[in-house]
Write an enzyme that holds these catalytic residues in place. Structure first.
Site, mmCIF file in Angstrom:
data_model
loop_
_atom_site.group_PDB
_atom_site.id
_atom_site.type_symbol
_atom_site.label_atom_id
_atom_site.label_comp_id
_atom_site.label_asym_id
_atom_site.label_seq_id
_atom_site.Cartn_x
_atom_site.Cartn_y
_atom_site.Cartn_z
ATOM 1 C CD GLN A 1 -3.196 -4.505 6.765
ATOM 2 O OE1 GLN A 1 -3.203 -3.522 6.039
ATOM 3 N NE2 GLN A 1 -3.715 -5.662 6.383
ATOM 4 C CE LYS B 1 -3.753 -2.485 2.240
ATOM 5 N NZ LYS B 1 -4.371 -2.914 3.503
ATOM 6 C CG ASP C 1 -9.583 -0.128 4.880
ATOM 7 O OD1 ASP C 1 -9.491 -0.408 3.661
ATOM 8 O OD2 ASP C 1 -8.740 -0.483 5.732
#
Ligand code: NAD
Length: 285
Positions: A96, A52, A119
């Site tokens: 994460q 990422k 997200d």
């Protein structure tokens, strides 16, 4: 059978994002910023975060990774998120997952400012998705919809079977399909006779994390197969949840693993972060 090439489409999207970053920079003097929180030493999580970060570099984003030890406290993660919420250089915050067991993940996700929730995991954005309102949509299922769109595959009125019902893959995938007027069934670990459901599907979207879960005899001729699974096979190779070799001979379209949904997930993270930055810039005007 045609392959749905996520690698090619993600490269095209990256180029568009990079162009938009230049425009934003010339207008506002700043570039989109992404903050990533990485807890512990899990090699898969570290690898995803590194991919990422590299993608952010390629398109000209500012990015920062907060690496934290496995035994970090709830309070310390919350303080970092609050700091990122207040930081005007940060447009997107990504936690994460999974977080260690001592951490209340729901509380953490709920603390992220919904306008920085790139997200799409905050209940505010989940609610907006299920009601068909604009918001941030989880990157993996959003990437699947982009891929279908690129190949002019319309889901309207189609029997779509989603295998896997997690909050990050299966449930938002089903919401997006429903919003696009598909007829949607969600199957999961407790579904009795999975084959009975998949055999009736015009399109199968599988994200279960089980190698060869979808076999040739579970797929009707000409079906569209979207393989979201990422698994490490015994020989070390990355494979999906579909028996690719045999199923690909029967279907009309299929995503390869790797090179299908995976690269699209990263491309959507970039496009969600750009969207957040553009909204923040508009607010400041
Ligand atoms: P998860 O473990 O949270 O959820 C798995 C889901 O699959 C559950 O709903 C479970 O009920 C269902 N399931 C498990 N075994 C099943 C079976 N035998 N039959 C039917 N349903 C079954 O996992 P997740 O985070 O949703 O990830 C799923 C898969 O997608 C994993 O392989 C993961 O690596 C992959 N993934 C890929 C991307 C990407 O970018 N392509 C992104 C996220 C996750």
């Amino acid at each position: 059978m045609q392959l749905l090439d996520g690698k090619a489409l993600s490269a095209k999207i990256e180029k568009t994002v990079a162009d938009e970053v230049k425009i934003l920079k010339s207008k506002t003097g700043s570039v989109p910023g992404l903050a990533v929180i990485l807890v512990g030493q899990d090699p898969a999580s570290a690898a995803y975060v590194s991919m990422k970060k590299k993608a952010c570099d390629r398109v000209g984003f500012y990015s920062v990774t907060h690496e934290m030890p496995e035994d970090i406290s709830q309070d310390a993660i919350e303080k970092t998120i609050t700091m990122m919420n207040d930081n005007p250089n940060i447009d997107g915050i990504l936690i994460q997952l999974p977080l260690p067991s001592q951490i209340d993940t729901t509380k953490i996700l709920e603390l992220v400012n919904p306008s920085k929730d790139v997200d799409g995991f905050h209940p505010y954005n989940v609610g907006r998705l299920t009601t068909g309102l604009d918001g941030f949509v989880p990157c993996t299922p959003l990437g699947v919809m982009e891929l279908l769109d690129e190949y002019n595959i319309d889901v309207k009125g189609k029997n779509c079977v989603v295998v896997g019902a997690s909050n990050i893959v299966g449930k938002p995938m089903a919401s997006l399909l429903l919003n696009a007027n598909a007829t949607v069934e969600i199957c999961h670990i407790f579904t009795d006779d999975l084959k009975k459901h998949t055999l009736n599907a015009d399109m199968i979207f599988v994200g279960a994390g089980v190698i060869n879960l979808i076999k040739e005899d579970m797929v009707k001729d000409g079906a569209v197969i979207i393989d979201i699974g990422i698994n490490r096979a015994d020989n070390g190779k990355l494979v999906g949840d579909v028996d690719f070799e045999k199923v690909s001979k029967k279907c009309s379209y299929i995503t390869p693993v790797p090179g299908g949904v995976g690269p699209m997930t990263i491309a959507m993270l970039l496009s969600n972060t750009l969207k957040a930055a553009q909204a923040h810039a508009d607010e400041r005007e």
